[in-house]
Every structure is written in C-alpha cells, then in structure tokens.
Design a protein around this motif. Structure first.
Motif, PDB file in Angstrom:
ATOM      1  N   THR A  54     -12.994 -36.002  42.561  1.00  0.00           N
ATOM      2  CA  THR A  54     -12.633 -35.486  41.463  1.00  0.00           C
ATOM      3  C   THR A  54     -12.756 -36.601  40.268  1.00  0.00           C
ATOM      4  O   THR A  54     -12.310 -37.618  40.352  1.00  0.00           O
ATOM      5  CB  THR A  54     -11.158 -34.766  41.530  1.00  0.00           C
ATOM      6  N   ASP A  55     -13.276 -36.365  39.180  1.00  0.00           N
ATOM      7  CA  ASP A  55     -13.415 -37.204  38.307  1.00  0.00           C
ATOM      8  C   ASP A  55     -11.882 -37.594  37.670  1.00  0.00           C
ATOM      9  O   ASP A  55     -11.142 -36.785  37.455  1.00  0.00           O
ATOM     10  CB  ASP A  55     -14.174 -36.608  36.973  1.00  0.00           C
ATOM     11  N   PRO A  56     -11.581 -38.747  37.562  1.00  0.00           N
ATOM     12  CA  PRO A  56     -10.230 -39.342  37.213  1.00  0.00           C
ATOM     13  C   PRO A  56      -9.687 -38.455  35.869  1.00  0.00           C
ATOM     14  O   PRO A  56      -8.605 -38.000  35.535  1.00  0.00           O
ATOM     15  CB  PRO A  56     -10.604 -40.564  36.800  1.00  0.00           C
ATOM     16  N   ALA A  57     -10.789 -38.233  34.733  1.00  0.00           N
ATOM     17  CA  ALA A  57     -10.267 -37.580  33.710  1.00  0.00           C
ATOM     18  C   ALA A  57      -9.993 -36.331  33.899  1.00  0.00           C
ATOM     19  O   ALA A  57      -9.264 -35.476  33.187  1.00  0.00           O
ATOM     20  CB  ALA A  57     -11.602 -37.775  32.462  1.00  0.00           C
ATOM     21  N   ALA A  58     -10.976 -35.473  34.382  1.00  0.00           N
ATOM     22  CA  ALA A  58     -10.612 -34.133  34.768  1.00  0.00           C
ATOM     23  C   ALA A  58      -9.352 -33.972  35.738  1.00  0.00           C
ATOM     24  O   ALA A  58      -8.831 -32.893  35.494  1.00  0.00           O
ATOM     25  CB  ALA A  58     -11.798 -33.652  35.876  1.00  0.00           C
ATOM     26  N   PHE A  59      -8.803 -34.981  36.644  1.00  0.00           N
ATOM     27  CA  PHE A  59      -7.576 -34.831  37.267  1.00  0.00           C
ATOM     28  C   PHE A  59      -6.670 -34.896  36.188  1.00  0.00           C
ATOM     29  O   PHE A  59      -5.642 -34.078  36.051  1.00  0.00           O
ATOM     30  CB  PHE A  59      -7.656 -35.781  38.237  1.00  0.00           C
ATOM     31  N   ALA A  60      -6.661 -35.908  35.316  1.00  0.00           N
ATOM     32  CA  ALA A  60      -5.442 -35.952  34.185  1.00  0.00           C
ATOM     33  C   ALA A  60      -5.779 -34.768  33.273  1.00  0.00           C
ATOM     34  O   ALA A  60      -4.279 -34.423  33.086  1.00  0.00           O
ATOM     35  CB  ALA A  60      -5.783 -37.322  33.411  1.00  0.00           C
ATOM     36  N   ARG A  61      -6.699 -34.483  33.051  1.00  0.00           N
ATOM     37  CA  ARG A  61      -6.640 -33.108  32.204  1.00  0.00           C
ATOM     38  C   ARG A  61      -5.872 -31.930  32.838  1.00  0.00           C
ATOM     39  O   ARG A  61      -5.137 -31.079  32.331  1.00  0.00           O
ATOM     40  CB  ARG A  61      -7.880 -32.599  31.793  1.00  0.00           C
TER      41      ARG A  61
END
Length: 243
Positions: A110-117
């Motif tokens: 999972t892309d870190p930015a996608a996880f945070a979003r």
C-alpha cells in the motif's frame, strides 16, 4: 410508508455526509420523506444537485454543502457548523455515510499516502466534523450522531488496508463517544448495513457475481430510525438491521 414513519423526523435538521453516494443518497431522500430538512454534504456538486432535485420533490428544501473531506480542515468544519446554525437554526442529527476505498491491496504494497488518505477520510474527518457539530447538536432536546460502519468481521481480514483499519476505529469511536455523552441529549450509534450494491463494494467484488448485495434503499429506513427518537433503543450500539 405509514403516517408515523412520515412524521419520524418532522421539523428536524439532519446533516448527511457522502450524500451523493449509494447509502448517503438513499438515506437523504428517506430523511426528507420523513419530514427532515437535510443538509447534503459531498464533494461532487453535479451529483449533489441530482439528490437535491430528488429531495425537493419529497420534502422540505435541502441545503447543499459541497466539501471534500480529504482536504477539509477543522476550521472548515467549524464554518459548516456555524452556517447550519445561522441558516437553519438547529441541528438534530448527523449521519456519516462518506467513505473512501480504492480496492483490495496488501498492506505491504500500500502506498503510504493512500494509507494515510484512507485513515483520514474514513476516520479522522468524520470525527473532526462530529466534534465541530457537537455543540450545536447538544442544544437539541434529542439529537443523534450516527456512523455507517462496514462489517468488521469482513473488513478486518487481509487486504482491506487503511479502510478496514478505519472501520475498526469508527466502531471504537461509537463506544467511546457514547460513554462520554451518555448524560447529554446526544445519542451516538453505529449502523452496520448488510452488503449493498454500491460503487464502494464494486471495488472489492465482481458485481455480476455478487448475489448478496442489496440496493442501498433497503437500509435507508434504518438510517431514519437511528436519527429519530426511536433510535434511543440503539444508543451506544452498532446496529445491524435485517434487510
């Protein structure tokens, strides 16, 4: 719908997030039919306009409030609460239907930015909005704060990523807020609908083979129940109504 159901939300003001989505639009229309003035919150104005037009044919004129939960700040939510208070004079319920899910992905990939979003849109933003609205809700004789929550047994399994984790957090939020607000006019509850035929579910299941899914309209009456005085029976609970 009988006369009692029609009057369930009479003269109440209800804010629905994700109001142009599957459950959100169905719930918003059902709330209007039950007599509520509905505040329609969503990020896609053309789709909000379609829900607005549908509601004008069913009940009191709604209020449009375009807002993208991903980029909104606590100040934006405070401004929203202030506008509702000044223009409508009250707020009796908030129904959280907004959700963001981009598909099944192992956490490792999972892309870190996608996880945070996913954590932000599905957990942090609903709380920021709730926090901003609670002072206005507390002025009502009876108010409801309702979170739509996915089946925790399903989304807690592999590949559901930040969305699945956020859903677990929402369930904890319901219990925590219930304990803190137990002696106030604000009721807190969760709604766990069954599988619904929505774009979100289509991200995880092949639609033509998904025989379990039902139209979101099936669960709209449960939203009205939780927002109405009858919802007191489910205070502090995550309710999974039968379809």
């Amino acid at each position: 719908m009988d006369d009692n159901a029609v009057a369930a939300l009479d003269r109440r003001v209800v804010l629905v997030t994700g109001a142009h989505g599957g459950l959100g639009s169905a719930a918003a229309i059902a709330c209007a039919r039950a007599g509520a003035t509905v505040v329609l919150l969503g990020r896609r104005l053309p789709k909000l306009n379609r829900v607005y037009d549908a509601i004008r044919a069913e009940g009191p004129e709604p209020l449009l409030y375009p807002l993208d939960l991903e980029g909104a700040s606590p100040d934006d939510y405070a401004e929203l609460a202030g506008r509702v208070g000044s223009e409508l004079g009250r707020l009796d319920g908030v129904l959280h239907c907004a959700a963001d899910f981009r598909g099944l992905t192992p956490l490792l990939h999972t892309d870190p930015a996608a996880f945070a979003r996913a954590i932000h849109v599905n957990l942090t933003a609903p709380w920021w909005l709730s926090q901003a609205c609670l002072p206005l809700l507390a002025k009502a004789d009876d108010a409801a704060l309702v979170f739509a929550i996915n089946d925790l047994a399903r989304v807690g399994k592999a590949n559901w990523g930040g969305y699945g984790i956020a859903q677990q957090g929402l369930a904890s939020l319901v219990g925590m807020l219930h304990s803190e607000l137990a002696n106030t006019p604000v009721r807190v509850s969760g709604l766990q609908p069954g599988p619904m035929r929505t774009p979100l579910r289509a991200m995880a299941y092949v639609e033509q083979d998904d025989r379990l899914a039902r139209p979101p309209e099936v669960y709209a009456p449960a939203c009205v129940t939780l927002l109405s005085p009858a919802g007191a029976a489910h205070r502090g609970q995550v309710w999974a109504p039968a379809p």
